[in-house]
Design a protein around this motif. Structure first.
Motif, PDB file in Angstrom:
ATOM      1  N   GLU A 154      26.741  62.236  70.641  1.00  0.00           N
ATOM      2  CA  GLU A 154      26.018  61.468  71.657  1.00  0.00           C
ATOM      3  C   GLU A 154      25.108  60.425  71.009  1.00  0.00           C
ATOM      4  N   VAL A 155      24.443  60.794  69.927  1.00  0.00           N
ATOM      5  CA  VAL A 155      23.600  59.831  69.216  1.00  0.00           C
ATOM      6  C   VAL A 155      24.453  58.678  68.715  1.00  0.00           C
ATOM      7  N   TRP A 156      25.602  58.983  68.142  1.00  0.00           N
ATOM      8  CA  TRP A 156      26.477  57.931  67.636  1.00  0.00           C
ATOM      9  C   TRP A 156      26.939  57.015  68.777  1.00  0.00           C
ATOM     10  N   ARG A 157      27.278  57.600  69.919  1.00  0.00           N
ATOM     11  CA  ARG A 157      27.703  56.812  71.069  1.00  0.00           C
ATOM     12  C   ARG A 157      26.582  55.869  71.516  1.00  0.00           C
ATOM     13  N   LEU A 158      25.359  56.373  71.542  1.00  0.00           N
ATOM     14  CA  LEU A 158      24.225  55.544  71.949  1.00  0.00           C
ATOM     15  C   LEU A 158      23.959  54.419  70.951  1.00  0.00           C
ATOM     16  N   VAL A 159      24.073  54.730  69.672  1.00  0.00           N
ATOM     17  CA  VAL A 159      23.849  53.707  68.641  1.00  0.00           C
ATOM     18  C   VAL A 159      24.890  52.600  68.760  1.00  0.00           C
ATOM     19  N   VAL A 160      26.143  52.975  68.917  1.00  0.00           N
ATOM     20  CA  VAL A 160      27.214  51.975  69.052  1.00  0.00           C
ATOM     21  C   VAL A 160      26.979  51.130  70.301  1.00  0.00           C
ATOM     22  N   ARG A 161      26.662  51.774  71.415  1.00  0.00           N
ATOM     23  CA  ARG A 161      26.429  51.031  72.657  1.00  0.00           C
ATOM     24  C   ARG A 161      25.200  50.132  72.518  1.00  0.00           C
ATOM     25  N   GLY A 162      24.167  50.608  71.855  1.00  0.00           N
ATOM     26  CA  GLY A 162      22.979  49.793  71.625  1.00  0.00           C
ATOM     27  C   GLY A 162      23.295  48.551  70.810  1.00  0.00           C
ATOM     28  N   ASN A 163      24.150  48.701  69.811  1.00  0.00           N
ATOM     29  CA  ASN A 163      24.561  47.547  69.010  1.00  0.00           C
ATOM     30  C   ASN A 163      25.346  46.551  69.858  1.00  0.00           C
ATOM     31  N   GLU A 164      26.210  47.055  70.720  1.00  0.00           N
ATOM     32  CA  GLU A 164      26.965  46.166  71.615  1.00  0.00           C
ATOM     33  C   GLU A 164      26.015  45.401  72.542  1.00  0.00           C
TER      34      GLU A 164
ATOM     35  N   ILE B  91      24.251  42.583  70.705  1.00  0.00           N
ATOM     36  CA  ILE B  91      25.129  41.411  70.578  1.00  0.00           C
ATOM     37  C   ILE B  91      25.150  40.640  71.894  1.00  0.00           C
ATOM     38  N   GLY B  92      25.237  41.364  73.002  1.00  0.00           N
ATOM     39  CA  GLY B  92      25.249  40.723  74.317  1.00  0.00           C
ATOM     40  C   GLY B  92      23.965  39.972  74.616  1.00  0.00           C
ATOM     41  N   VAL B  93      22.832  40.547  74.226  1.00  0.00           N
ATOM     42  CA  VAL B  93      21.536  39.910  74.464  1.00  0.00           C
ATOM     43  C   VAL B  93      21.455  38.576  73.723  1.00  0.00           C
ATOM     44  N   SER B  94      21.973  38.527  72.523  1.00  0.00           N
ATOM     45  CA  SER B  94      21.843  37.318  71.706  1.00  0.00           C
ATOM     46  C   SER B  94      22.985  36.324  71.898  1.00  0.00           C
ATOM     47  N   ASP B  95      23.956  36.650  72.732  1.00  0.00           N
ATOM     48  CA  ASP B  95      25.093  35.752  72.973  1.00  0.00           C
ATOM     49  C   ASP B  95      24.737  34.744  74.070  1.00  0.00           C
TER      50      ASP B  95
ATOM     51  N   ALA C 174      22.054  43.618  79.626  1.00  0.00           N
ATOM     52  CA  ALA C 174      22.241  44.179  78.286  1.00  0.00           C
ATOM     53  C   ALA C 174      20.894  44.537  77.669  1.00  0.00           C
ATOM     54  N   LEU C 175      19.890  43.694  77.889  1.00  0.00           N
ATOM     55  CA  LEU C 175      18.547  43.967  77.367  1.00  0.00           C
ATOM     56  C   LEU C 175      17.975  45.230  77.994  1.00  0.00           C
ATOM     57  N   GLN C 176      18.136  45.373  79.313  1.00  0.00           N
ATOM     58  CA  GLN C 176      17.637  46.572  79.998  1.00  0.00           C
ATOM     59  C   GLN C 176      18.328  47.827  79.474  1.00  0.00           C
ATOM     60  N   GLU C 177      19.652  47.757  79.316  1.00  0.00           N
ATOM     61  CA  GLU C 177      20.387  48.919  78.808  1.00  0.00           C
ATOM     62  C   GLU C 177      19.967  49.250  77.374  1.00  0.00           C
TER      63      GLU C 177
ATOM     64  N   ILE D  96      18.463  52.787  76.051  1.00  0.00           N
ATOM     65  CA  ILE D  96      19.061  53.498  74.923  1.00  0.00           C
ATOM     66  C   ILE D  96      17.998  53.794  73.873  1.00  0.00           C
ATOM     67  N   ASN D  97      17.181  52.795  73.558  1.00  0.00           N
ATOM     68  CA  ASN D  97      16.122  53.000  72.568  1.00  0.00           C
ATOM     69  C   ASN D  97      15.143  54.079  73.011  1.00  0.00           C
ATOM     70  N   ALA D  98      14.814  54.090  74.306  1.00  0.00           N
ATOM     71  CA  ALA D  98      13.913  55.121  74.831  1.00  0.00           C
ATOM     72  C   ALA D  98      14.559  56.501  74.720  1.00  0.00           C
ATOM     73  N   SER D  99      15.847  56.585  75.022  1.00  0.00           N
ATOM     74  CA  SER D  99      16.559  57.869  74.920  1.00  0.00           C
ATOM     75  C   SER D  99      16.588  58.373  73.484  1.00  0.00           C
ATOM     76  N   LEU D 100      16.878  57.468  72.555  1.00  0.00           N
ATOM     77  CA  LEU D 100      16.916  57.871  71.144  1.00  0.00           C
ATOM     78  C   LEU D 100      15.529  58.273  70.653  1.00  0.00           C
ATOM     79  N   GLY D 101      14.506  57.564  71.120  1.00  0.00           N
ATOM     80  CA  GLY D 101      13.138  57.928  70.750  1.00  0.00           C
ATOM     81  C   GLY D 101      12.754  59.303  71.274  1.00  0.00           C
ATOM     82  N   ALA D 102      13.111  59.579  72.529  1.00  0.00           N
ATOM     83  CA  ALA D 102      12.808  60.891  73.124  1.00  0.00           C
ATOM     84  C   ALA D 102      13.553  62.003  72.400  1.00  0.00           C
ATOM     85  N   LEU D 103      14.810  61.743  72.056  1.00  0.00           N
ATOM     86  CA  LEU D 103      15.584  62.744  71.321  1.00  0.00           C
ATOM     87  C   LEU D 103      14.962  62.996  69.950  1.00  0.00           C
ATOM     88  N   GLY D 104      14.528  61.926  69.292  1.00  0.00           N
ATOM     89  CA  GLY D 104      13.868  62.078  67.991  1.00  0.00           C
ATOM     90  C   GLY D 104      12.611  62.920  68.087  1.00  0.00           C
TER      91      GLY D 104
END
Length: 78
Positions: free
Chosen positions: A25-35, A38-42, A53-56, A60-68
């Motif tokens: 799940e962490v890997w899935r979130l990291v990959v989606r966050g990277n996508e 890219i969308g935010v800067s396109d 994309a920015l909201q998502e 994702i960052n909040a979810s990863l922070g909470a998991l950490g």
């Protein structure tokens, strides 16, 4: 009541399975966050899409922070 060796191994196997699921799940979130990043800067994408994309990415960052924090509270660190 004392656990048998088989019961102990079953508990350990369950812990490994949970760990693998969390890792996946962490890997899935990291990959989606990277996508999303890219969308935010396109600049070729519509503003609405970039904002979504920015909201998502923030979610994702909040979810990863909470998991950490949860893992840190449990004494688990990277």
């Amino acid at each position: 009541m004392e656990l048998t060796p088989l019961e102990i191994e079953q508990i350990r196997a369950g812990g490994v399975a949970v760990g693998l699921q969390v890792q996946s799940e962490v890997w899935r979130l990291v990959v989606r966050g990277n996508e999303c990043s890219i969308g935010v800067s396109d600049a070729s994408l519509p503003k609405e899409v970039r904002l979504q994309a920015l909201q998502e990415m923030r979610e994702i960052n909040a979810s990863l922070g909470a998991l950490g924090e949860l893992l840190g509270d449990a004494g688990i660190s990277a």
